[in-house]
Structure formats: C-alpha cells, structure tokens
Design a protein around this motif. Structure first.
Motif, PDB file in Angstrom:
ATOM      1  N   LEU A 121       0.332  -1.029   0.287  1.00 59.15           N
ATOM      2  CA  LEU A 121       0.135   0.259  -0.003  1.00 59.15           C
ATOM      3  C   LEU A 121       0.969   1.448  -0.398  1.00 59.15           C
ATOM      4  O   LEU A 121       0.037   2.256  -0.177  1.00 59.15           O
ATOM      5  N   LYS A 122       2.123   1.206   0.324  1.00 56.65           N
ATOM      6  CA  LYS A 122       2.935   2.157   0.456  1.00 56.65           C
ATOM      7  C   LYS A 122       3.273   2.289  -0.469  1.00 56.65           C
ATOM      8  O   LYS A 122       3.284   3.769  -0.934  1.00 56.65           O
ATOM      9  N   HIS A 123       3.879   1.751  -1.629  1.00 55.77           N
ATOM     10  CA  HIS A 123       4.520   1.798  -2.703  1.00 55.77           C
ATOM     11  C   HIS A 123       3.864   1.739  -3.998  1.00 55.77           C
ATOM     12  O   HIS A 123       3.871   2.047  -4.610  1.00 55.77           O
ATOM     13  N   ARG A 124       2.710   1.278  -3.903  1.00 50.31           N
ATOM     14  CA  ARG A 124       1.230   0.836  -4.246  1.00 50.31           C
ATOM     15  C   ARG A 124       2.379   0.643  -6.184  1.00 50.31           C
ATOM     16  O   ARG A 124       1.573   1.401  -7.428  1.00 50.31           O
ATOM     17  N   PRO A 125       3.077  -0.763  -6.094  1.00 47.35           N
ATOM     18  CA  PRO A 125       4.073  -0.829  -7.243  1.00 47.35           C
ATOM     19  C   PRO A 125       3.122  -1.790  -8.232  1.00 47.35           C
ATOM     20  O   PRO A 125       1.668  -2.270  -7.786  1.00 47.35           O
ATOM     21  N   ASP A 126       3.201  -1.838  -9.715  1.00 47.28           N
ATOM     22  CA  ASP A 126       2.627  -1.447 -10.991  1.00 47.28           C
ATOM     23  C   ASP A 126       3.005  -3.346 -10.995  1.00 47.28           C
ATOM     24  O   ASP A 126       2.262  -4.373 -11.840  1.00 47.28           O
ATOM     25  N   ILE A 127       3.955  -3.800 -11.088  1.00 46.75           N
ATOM     26  CA  ILE A 127       4.298  -5.250 -10.655  1.00 46.75           C
ATOM     27  C   ILE A 127       5.060  -5.724 -10.081  1.00 46.75           C
ATOM     28  O   ILE A 127       5.875  -5.545  -9.268  1.00 46.75           O
ATOM     29  N   ILE A 128       4.648  -7.128  -9.365  1.00 42.65           N
ATOM     30  CA  ILE A 128       5.347  -7.980  -8.177  1.00 42.65           C
ATOM     31  C   ILE A 128       6.604  -9.173  -9.451  1.00 42.65           C
ATOM     32  O   ILE A 128       6.240  -9.328  -9.871  1.00 42.65           O
ATOM     33  N   ILE A 129       7.902  -8.511  -9.271  1.00 46.04           N
ATOM     34  CA  ILE A 129       8.343  -9.105  -9.076  1.00 46.04           C
ATOM     35  C   ILE A 129       9.052 -10.644  -8.078  1.00 46.04           C
ATOM     36  O   ILE A 129       9.934  -9.731  -7.652  1.00 46.04           O
ATOM     37  N   THR A 130       9.219 -11.679  -8.731  1.00 44.31           N
ATOM     38  CA  THR A 130      10.233 -12.383  -7.406  1.00 44.31           C
ATOM     39  C   THR A 130      11.201 -13.529  -7.572  1.00 44.31           C
ATOM     40  O   THR A 130      10.848 -14.036  -8.772  1.00 44.31           O
ATOM     41  N   THR A 131      11.845 -13.877  -7.004  1.00 47.01           N
ATOM     42  CA  THR A 131      11.922 -15.277  -7.944  1.00 47.01           C
ATOM     43  C   THR A 131      12.111 -16.202  -5.610  1.00 47.01           C
ATOM     44  O   THR A 131      12.953 -17.404  -6.047  1.00 47.01           O
ATOM     45  N   GLY A 132      10.940 -15.867  -5.578  1.00 43.25           N
ATOM     46  CA  GLY A 132      10.641 -16.737  -4.564  1.00 43.25           C
ATOM     47  C   GLY A 132      11.465 -16.843  -3.107  1.00 43.25           C
ATOM     48  O   GLY A 132      12.386 -16.100  -3.166  1.00 43.25           O
ATOM     49  N   ALA A 133      11.398 -17.703  -2.009  1.00 43.97           N
ATOM     50  CA  ALA A 133      10.429 -18.322  -2.222  1.00 43.97           C
ATOM     51  C   ALA A 133       9.218 -18.145  -0.924  1.00 43.97           C
ATOM     52  O   ALA A 133       8.878 -17.227  -1.058  1.00 43.97           O
ATOM     53  N   HIS A 134       9.089 -18.521   0.177  1.00 41.35           N
ATOM     54  CA  HIS A 134       8.106 -18.706   0.738  1.00 41.35           C
ATOM     55  C   HIS A 134       7.309 -17.510   1.834  1.00 41.35           C
ATOM     56  O   HIS A 134       6.403 -16.420   1.433  1.00 41.35           O
ATOM     57  N   THR A 135       9.074 -15.978   1.144  1.00 45.12           N
ATOM     58  CA  THR A 135       8.762 -14.935   2.151  1.00 45.12           C
ATOM     59  C   THR A 135       8.066 -13.739   0.948  1.00 45.12           C
ATOM     60  O   THR A 135       7.297 -13.089   1.532  1.00 45.12           O
ATOM     61  N   VAL A 177       5.325 -11.103 -12.070  1.00 47.41           N
ATOM     62  CA  VAL A 177       6.293 -12.687 -12.230  1.00 47.41           C
ATOM     63  C   VAL A 177       7.254 -13.225 -11.524  1.00 47.41           C
ATOM     64  O   VAL A 177       7.258 -12.890 -10.710  1.00 47.41           O
ATOM     65  N   PHE A 178       7.014 -14.367 -11.843  1.00 47.82           N
ATOM     66  CA  PHE A 178       7.493 -15.070 -10.942  1.00 47.82           C
ATOM     67  C   PHE A 178       8.919 -15.950 -11.761  1.00 47.82           C
ATOM     68  O   PHE A 178       8.843 -16.483 -12.923  1.00 47.82           O
ATOM     69  N   ILE A 179      10.385 -16.297 -10.871  1.00 48.29           N
ATOM     70  CA  ILE A 179      11.304 -17.046 -11.794  1.00 48.29           C
ATOM     71  C   ILE A 179      11.409 -17.870 -10.845  1.00 48.29           C
ATOM     72  O   ILE A 179      12.056 -17.575  -9.570  1.00 48.29           O
ATOM     73  N   GLU A 180      10.659 -18.739 -11.416  1.00 46.54           N
ATOM     74  CA  GLU A 180      11.334 -19.972 -10.585  1.00 46.54           C
ATOM     75  C   GLU A 180      12.991 -20.423 -10.649  1.00 46.54           C
ATOM     76  O   GLU A 180      13.832 -19.853 -10.989  1.00 46.54           O
ATOM     77  N   SER A 181      13.382 -20.756  -9.085  1.00 43.34           N
ATOM     78  CA  SER A 181      14.983 -21.229  -8.304  1.00 43.34           C
ATOM     79  C   SER A 181      15.709 -22.016  -9.896  1.00 43.34           C
ATOM     80  O   SER A 181      15.370 -23.096 -10.203  1.00 43.34           O
ATOM     81  N   PHE A 182      16.786 -21.406 -10.138  1.00 41.49           N
ATOM     82  CA  PHE A 182      18.149 -21.998 -10.909  1.00 41.49           C
ATOM     83  C   PHE A 182      18.080 -23.252 -10.152  1.00 41.49           C
ATOM     84  O   PHE A 182      18.360 -24.685 -10.881  1.00 41.49           O
TER      85      PHE A 182
END
Length: 156
Positions: free
Chosen positions: A80-94, A110-115
C-alpha cells in the motif's frame, strides 16, 4: 507516459542473489526491494530502496506461523505504501503473500523459478504459478512441470 513501479521480493540467500542479478533491468524503473532481515541485507539499504521482513525459517513450525502472519500484514503495508504496478520475485515463502496481495489489487506478478530447481517445483512456485502473469523457468526441463511457463535461461 508514467514510469512503471516495480516491487522485487525474495527471501535471503540464493533467491536474493538471483533477484539482484536483474539490477540492469530494474534500475531503469522506480523500484523497491523487499527481503528478509539479516546482517547482510541491512547493508542493502546503502545501495537500494529496501524494506525488510522477519526472517522465517520453516524448521520451527509454530514460530514460523507467527512470523509468516506478521510478514503477510507487513507485506500489505509495504504494498500500500509503494503501490507497485508489477511484482517480480524469485521466491521463496517470503514472497508468496505479496504475490497474492498484488493479484487482489489487479497488479501483474512475474515469478522466476529457482535456478536450483531443474526437475522438481518449489513450494512457492506451485503456489504462485496459478496466479502469475508471467512464470519464467531457468531450465527447459521445467516446462514439463509448468506448461505455461516461459523458458528464460539462466539469470546468472
């Protein structure tokens, strides 16, 4: 045209290392990084815009439930503070709660599965795959597990 705002989120360790490999891309946008608090990640604040969540290892299930709940609420506040347009993540539970929060607000995920995963999925990947707008795998073999995924090659 308004510049897109990115929120990049991952747990510490290899997931964060992979996320930071994308710096040449995210530095061209307004961005904010979210990861877990540790002695290493405190130093990230000297270089990046960063918020820190509680470190929550799953090997203590009872304690983890409380930390996960706290991190979910804090993730909503950060969102709510940053109001992003896109979330990009490499995981994990966090990262999982933030991805679901983003979808509630109709933002892109956008999710990037672990190498490290070339033949089996991560738990966070399985949880986020159904809601992701773009799911990237770093091994061709992972397309058998995630048929809608895009093979992006290694980000290292």
């Amino acid at each position: 045209m308004k510049q897109k705002k990115l929120l990049l989120i991952s747990s510490i360790g290899g997931h964060l290392t992979q996320l930071l490999q994308l710096e040449s891309i995210f530095e061209n946008y307004r961005y904010h990084i979210v990861t877990e608090k540790s002695s290493i990640t405190k130093e990230l604040k000297n270089k990046y815009s960063v918020s820190l969540l509680l470190y929550g290892a799953r090997n203590y299930p009872f304690r983890y439930m409380f930390k996960f709940s706290y991190n979910t609420i804090k993730s909503l506040c950060i969102f709510l503070k940053h109001r992003p347009d896109i979330i990009i993540t490499t995981g994990a539970h966090t990262a999982v709660p933030m991805c679901y929060i983003a979808k509630l607000f109709r933002k892109k995920v956008v999710f990037i599965e672990s190498f490290a995963k070339s033949t089996s999925p991560t738990l966070s990947g399985r949880l986020v795959y159904p809601i992701s707008d773009l799911f990237i795998v770093q091994w061709e073999s992972m397309k058998e597990i995630y048929p809608k995924a895009i093979y992006g090659g290694s980000i290292y």
